[in-house]
Design a protein around this motif. Structure first.
Motif, PDB file in Angstrom:
ATOM      1  N   GLN A  74      52.548  28.949  46.692  1.00 32.29           N
ATOM      2  CA  GLN A  74      53.428  28.574  45.586  1.00 32.29           C
ATOM      3  C   GLN A  74      52.645  27.897  44.475  1.00 32.29           C
ATOM      4  O   GLN A  74      52.821  28.196  43.293  1.00 32.29           O
ATOM      5  N   LEU A  78      50.495  30.394  42.475  1.00 29.78           N
ATOM      6  CA  LEU A  78      51.273  31.180  41.512  1.00 29.78           C
ATOM      7  C   LEU A  78      51.597  30.361  40.265  1.00 29.78           C
ATOM      8  O   LEU A  78      51.508  30.867  39.133  1.00 29.78           O
ATOM      9  N   GLU A  79      51.971  29.101  40.473  1.00 28.99           N
ATOM     10  CA  GLU A  79      52.298  28.248  39.331  1.00 28.99           C
ATOM     11  C   GLU A  79      51.078  28.036  38.450  1.00 28.99           C
ATOM     12  O   GLU A  79      51.167  28.082  37.214  1.00 28.99           O
ATOM     13  N   ALA A  83      50.235  31.125  36.400  1.00 22.76           N
ATOM     14  CA  ALA A  83      51.150  31.285  35.270  1.00 22.76           C
ATOM     15  C   ALA A  83      50.826  30.311  34.145  1.00 22.76           C
ATOM     16  O   ALA A  83      50.936  30.651  32.961  1.00 22.76           O
ATOM     17  N   LEU A  84      50.395  29.099  34.511  1.00 25.27           N
ATOM     18  CA  LEU A  84      50.126  28.072  33.500  1.00 25.27           C
ATOM     19  C   LEU A  84      48.779  28.261  32.831  1.00 25.27           C
ATOM     20  O   LEU A  84      48.614  27.933  31.650  1.00 25.27           O
ATOM     21  N   HIS A  88      60.866  31.932  38.358  1.00 31.42           N
ATOM     22  CA  HIS A  88      59.633  32.368  38.985  1.00 31.42           C
ATOM     23  C   HIS A  88      58.489  32.414  37.988  1.00 31.42           C
ATOM     24  O   HIS A  88      58.703  32.462  36.773  1.00 31.42           O
ATOM     25  N   ALA A  89      57.290  32.374  38.539  1.00 36.03           N
ATOM     26  CA  ALA A  89      56.079  32.442  37.723  1.00 36.03           C
ATOM     27  C   ALA A  89      55.949  33.832  37.114  1.00 36.03           C
ATOM     28  O   ALA A  89      55.970  34.833  37.827  1.00 36.03           O
ATOM     29  N   ARG A  90      55.837  33.887  35.809  1.00 38.33           N
ATOM     30  CA  ARG A  90      55.679  35.165  35.110  1.00 38.33           C
ATOM     31  C   ARG A  90      54.190  35.418  34.876  1.00 38.33           C
ATOM     32  O   ARG A  90      53.573  34.779  34.024  1.00 38.33           O
ATOM     33  N   LEU A  91      53.658  36.334  35.648  1.00 44.92           N
ATOM     34  CA  LEU A  91      52.224  36.603  35.605  1.00 44.92           C
ATOM     35  C   LEU A  91      51.945  37.855  34.793  1.00 44.92           C
ATOM     36  O   LEU A  91      52.643  38.858  34.926  1.00 44.92           O
TER      37      LEU A  91
END
Length: 234
Positions: A112, A115-116, A119-120, A76-79
């Motif tokens: 989705q 979120l990606e 995170a990036l 999962h995306a780590r925010l």
């Protein structure tokens, strides 16, 4: 009626009874669903954490279902920081604006992707927020043209425009009316965020549009973006 396993994300969770939680899910095929997640606060099993891709099933016919199964569906995306606050903002928008049970597969994919991207590129959240807000407005049926005004005339870069829920964009002459520069609107339509007017205009416009549909109750997540915080996107 029991549903088959399907992709979902937790949007919001709050305690319910001893060890359970009331959880708002964004699911691929069922849209927004509220479920009782039994054992959510116990020491066993999958927990209802936001931004984690899940496979879930539920049972029930009313507005409140019972979760039957939940599995983590991958990394999962780590925010963190502004990206985390932005993700919480997106979640609150979805809970407030979606109608329960209304499937939104394109919106699920857009969520989705958002979120990606958060995170990036955690230091550049505003383009992600503005694009998702616009996608949400359009997919819910509240969209309007950013390149034509209410009279179906092309939006002009050197003209000011105001927005109304009934008409969309319309030209104004007096700058005191708080008009939006056409150049910024066209840059927003093209997602040309390198244009210095694009993001400020998109933020002003989206705040006006969302206010109509959110009503008088303020978004809790906006308080996270209080003046003075670094990179304040709201």
């Amino acid at each position: 009626m029991r549903e088959h396993l399907q992709p979902a994300y937790v949007l919001h969770s709050r305690p319910y009874r001893d060890t359970s939680a009331l959880v708002d899910l964004l699911s691929l095929q069922g849209g927004l669903q509220r479920v009782v997640w039994r054992g959510a606060r116990s020491g066993r099993g999958v927990k209802p954490q936001p931004f984690v891709p899940l496979l879930v099933s539920w049972q029930g016919r009313g507005d409140l279902k019972t979760l039957q199964q939940a599995e983590v569906a991958g990394a999962h995306a780590r925010l963190q920081g502004q990206a985390l606050f932005s993700g919480m903002y997106l979640n609150e928008l979805l809970v407030r604006l979606l109608s329960p049970g209304d499937a939104q597969t394109l919106l699920f994919a857009g969520y989705q992707s958002a979120l990606e991207r958060l995170a990036l590129t955690p230091s550049s959240v505003e383009p992600v927020l503005r694009e998702f807000e616009w996608q949400l407005i359009v997919l819910l049926g509240y969209g309007f043209s950013l390149t034509e005004d209410a009279d179906q005339q092309p939006v002009l870069a050197d003209t000011l425009y105001c927005w109304s829920p009934d008409m969309g964009l319309y030209p104004v002459v007096d700058a005191a009316q708080g008009g939006l520069p056409g150049r910024g609107l066209l840059a927003m339509a093209a997602q040309n965020w390198a244009d210095p007017e694009a993001l400020p205009i998109a933020k002003r416009l989206m705040r006006q549009v969302l206010a109509v549909h959110l009503g008088d109750r303020p978004l809790v997540s906006r308080q996270l973006f209080a003046p003075g915080r670094t990179g304040e996107p709201r």
